[in-house]
Design an enzyme around this catalytic site. Structure first.
Site, PDB file in Angstrom:
ATOM      1  N   THR A  13       0.895  -1.249  -0.126  1.00  0.00           N
ATOM      2  CA  THR A  13      -0.018  -0.119  -0.030  1.00  0.00           C
ATOM      3  C   THR A  13       0.787   1.329  -0.149  1.00  0.00           C
ATOM      4  O   THR A  13       0.159   2.400   0.082  1.00  0.00           O
ATOM      5  CB  THR A  13      -0.775   0.050   1.368  1.00  0.00           C
ATOM      6  OG1 THR A  13      -0.127   0.061   2.313  1.00  0.00           O
ATOM      7  CG2 THR A  13      -1.878  -1.123   1.272  1.00  0.00           C
ATOM      8  N   GLY A  14       1.979   1.287  -0.020  1.00  0.00           N
ATOM      9  CA  GLY A  14       3.086   2.192   0.047  1.00  0.00           C
ATOM     10  C   GLY A  14       3.425   2.717  -1.395  1.00  0.00           C
ATOM     11  O   GLY A  14       2.813   2.159  -2.394  1.00  0.00           O
ATOM     12  N   ARG A  41      -2.964  -2.238   9.897  1.00  0.00           N
ATOM     13  CA  ARG A  41      -3.998  -1.065   9.518  1.00  0.00           C
ATOM     14  C   ARG A  41      -4.826  -1.481   8.247  1.00  0.00           C
ATOM     15  O   ARG A  41      -6.047  -0.909   8.039  1.00  0.00           O
ATOM     16  CB  ARG A  41      -3.368   0.236   9.530  1.00  0.00           C
ATOM     17  CG  ARG A  41      -2.669   0.749  10.706  1.00  0.00           C
ATOM     18  CD  ARG A  41      -2.046   1.932  10.347  1.00  0.00           C
ATOM     19  NE  ARG A  41      -0.695   1.694   9.686  1.00  0.00           N
ATOM     20  CZ  ARG A  41       0.594   1.535  10.237  1.00  0.00           C
ATOM     21  NH1 ARG A  41       0.560   1.249  11.621  1.00  0.00           N
ATOM     22  NH2 ARG A  41       1.586   1.537   9.289  1.00  0.00           N
ATOM     23  N   SER A  42      -3.924  -1.972   7.104  1.00  0.00           N
ATOM     24  CA  SER A  42      -4.500  -1.959   5.925  1.00  0.00           C
ATOM     25  C   SER A  42      -5.030  -3.273   5.393  1.00  0.00           C
ATOM     26  O   SER A  42      -5.644  -3.688   4.337  1.00  0.00           O
ATOM     27  CB  SER A  42      -3.468  -1.761   4.532  1.00  0.00           C
ATOM     28  OG  SER A  42      -2.827  -0.650   4.988  1.00  0.00           O
ATOM     29  N   CYS A 127      18.193   4.556  -2.716  1.00  0.00           N
ATOM     30  CA  CYS A 127      17.933   5.349  -3.982  1.00  0.00           C
ATOM     31  C   CYS A 127      18.931   6.496  -4.426  1.00  0.00           C
ATOM     32  O   CYS A 127      19.322   6.372  -5.852  1.00  0.00           O
ATOM     33  CB  CYS A 127      16.480   6.184  -3.716  1.00  0.00           C
ATOM     34  SG  CYS A 127      16.387   6.995  -2.307  1.00  0.00           S
ATOM     35  N   LYS A 220      25.203   5.558   4.032  1.00  0.00           N
ATOM     36  CA  LYS A 220      24.872   4.671   2.957  1.00  0.00           C
ATOM     37  C   LYS A 220      25.336   5.195   1.827  1.00  0.00           C
ATOM     38  O   LYS A 220      25.941   3.913   1.058  1.00  0.00           O
ATOM     39  CB  LYS A 220      23.197   4.728   2.861  1.00  0.00           C
ATOM     40  CG  LYS A 220      22.327   4.175   4.003  1.00  0.00           C
ATOM     41  CD  LYS A 220      21.080   4.366   3.606  1.00  0.00           C
ATOM     42  CE  LYS A 220      20.158   4.269   4.999  1.00  0.00           C
ATOM     43  NZ  LYS A 220      18.682   4.846   4.844  1.00  0.00           N
ATOM     44  N   HIS A 249      15.415  12.413  -7.435  1.00  0.00           N
ATOM     45  CA  HIS A 249      16.653  12.874  -6.701  1.00  0.00           C
ATOM     46  C   HIS A 249      17.494  13.375  -7.503  1.00  0.00           C
ATOM     47  O   HIS A 249      17.679  12.934  -8.857  1.00  0.00           O
ATOM     48  CB  HIS A 249      17.141  11.662  -6.065  1.00  0.00           C
ATOM     49  CG  HIS A 249      16.566  11.415  -4.806  1.00  0.00           C
ATOM     50  ND1 HIS A 249      15.530  11.848  -4.192  1.00  0.00           N
ATOM     51  CD2 HIS A 249      16.852  10.209  -3.936  1.00  0.00           C
ATOM     52  CE1 HIS A 249      15.042  10.989  -3.196  1.00  0.00           C
ATOM     53  NE2 HIS A 249      15.807   9.979  -3.055  1.00  0.00           N
TER      54      HIS A 249
END
Ligand code: NAP
Length: 353
Positions: A13-14, A41-42, A127, A220, A249
């Site tokens: 759901t993200g 929750r979902s 990312c 990272k 980005h």
């Protein structure tokens, strides 16, 4: 080896999870079934065209060939090994397993062969690292890399959907205040970030661990770049900045090579590199922009030029859609590589984590 696979998408759901579902369908990944997972929750809600969202439990995670995770490090820490033990290969988007020696950290165009060392979990890089190494790989192969000096300008979607909502909310609030003239009376209360993100630039992308003067995002970039390129001796200086951009980005990267490399040679290498789109005609205002990268899988590279301060250094500007190549696209490309190499639907070579 089966011809199609049972696939779990954890964090479905993200922002990244939804995009992964879309890409698995668009790219016709051979899935016999795709099961969406999210938090309690979902659970029970419906994702159109996919199915009912499930919560994670020992019963619901049984019987998968592939599990793609995008639900944060704590969920991955607990549930990725359980999926692996239950027979799935896990492709994990979080930071949890990336630096583990038994977990390959894979960018599809850069180090696909690292997959052969997996023990049930494969990590998808951060990312900002991901887009940078796609552009650096051809330069690294041709001339080596001695040192990188990186400044990032990172979109709020990299922090998750709550940060996207926060930028939208604050932008409306600031504009409304300016129109009504009461800007000084009503301070903007930050929630996701420690300062107002709208109309601002925060030199704190990620967070500071106790005693560290670099953010975890900066660490990272340093650690993951060295692991993916397989060269621990690369010197890396990084400043990661959060900017009020929704998606995409941008990175200013100064690359000091070990061997001499001209701007023309670098441009030719980048033009031939998989996953790279060179946009480099500054006189015509042609260079990578977040607004151009959004919705694309390519990494855009431009402003390629000689650093006047060092005769073996080049400067460049690297932009990509952080939700696509920076997260969902590479995760699905890893799944495709696992399929092509016959590494799904067979026992993992010893689940070691
Ligand atoms: N955004 C990026 O640019 C980017 C890039 C690379 C990697 N990543 C990584 O991808 C992950 C997700 O990013 P995102 O931007 O998609 O975040 P997001 O939009 O905030 O979505 C988070 C997802 O995780 C689920 N979740 C949260 N707690 C859970 C739990 N206890 N059990 C199961 N599922 C749970 C959420 O479900 P609910 O809807 O039920 O809360 C939601 O589906 C993070 O690990 C992030 O570090 C993101």
């Amino acid at each position: 080896m089966p011809e199609s696979y049972r696939v779990a998408v954890v964090g479905a759901t993200g922002q990244v999870g939804r995009l992964m579902l879309e890409l698995l369908a668009q790219r016709q990944f051979p899935a016999s079934e795709i099961v969406p997972f999210a938090s309690e929750r979902s659970a029970g809600t419906m994702i159109d065209g996919v199915g009912v969202v499930r919560a994670l439990s020992d019963e619901t995670i049984a019987g998968f060939d592939l599990a793609i995770f995008s639900a944060g490090a704590s969920v991955s820490r607990e549930w990725a090994p359980r999926f692996a033990v239950a027979g799935a290969v896990v492709v994990d988007n979080s930071s949890c397993w990336r630096m583990n020696d038994d977990v390959p950290l894979v960018v599809s165009e850069v180090n696909p062969d690292a997959l052969s060392g997996h023990h049930g979990i494969v990590a998808n890089p951060n990312c900002s690292t991901m887009q940078m190494v796609v552009a650096l790989k051809p330069i690294f192969d041709a001339a080596g890399i001695e040192r990188l000096v990186i400044s990032t300008y990172q979109a709020v979607s990299g922090t998750g959907k709550q940060a996207v909502e926060e930028l939208g909310r604050q932008t409306h609030a600031v504009l409304a205040q300016r129109q009504s003239g009461d800007a000084r009376d009503a301070p903007i209360e930050p929630a996701v970030y420690r300062h107002q993100i709208a109309f601002n630039a925060l030199p704190e992308a990620g967070s500071f661990a106790a005693g560290d003067d670099h953010t975890d995002e900066e660490r990272k970039l340093m650690n993951e770049t060295r692991k993916i390129l397989g060269d621990q001796s690369i010197g890396i200086s990084a400043t990661c900045v959060r900017v009020p951009v929704f998606i995409g980005h941008s990175e200013a990267v100064n690359v000091q090579t070990r061997e001499p490399l001209s701007v023309e040679q670098a441009r030719a290498l980048l033009e031939a590199a998989p996953g790279v789109n060179v946009m480099d005609d500054p006189a015509a205002a042609e260079y990578p922009l977040a607004t151009l990268a959004e919705g694309q899988d390519d990494v855009l590279v431009g402003r390629i030029r000689r650093d006047p301060g060092h005769d073996r250094s080049l400067d460049m500007w690297i932009v990509a859609d952080n939700l696509r190549k920076g997260a969902a696209t590479n995760a699905v490309q890893i799944a495709e590589l696992l399929h092509e190499r016959g590494m799904l639907g067979v026992p993992a070579p010893g689940v070691a984590v």
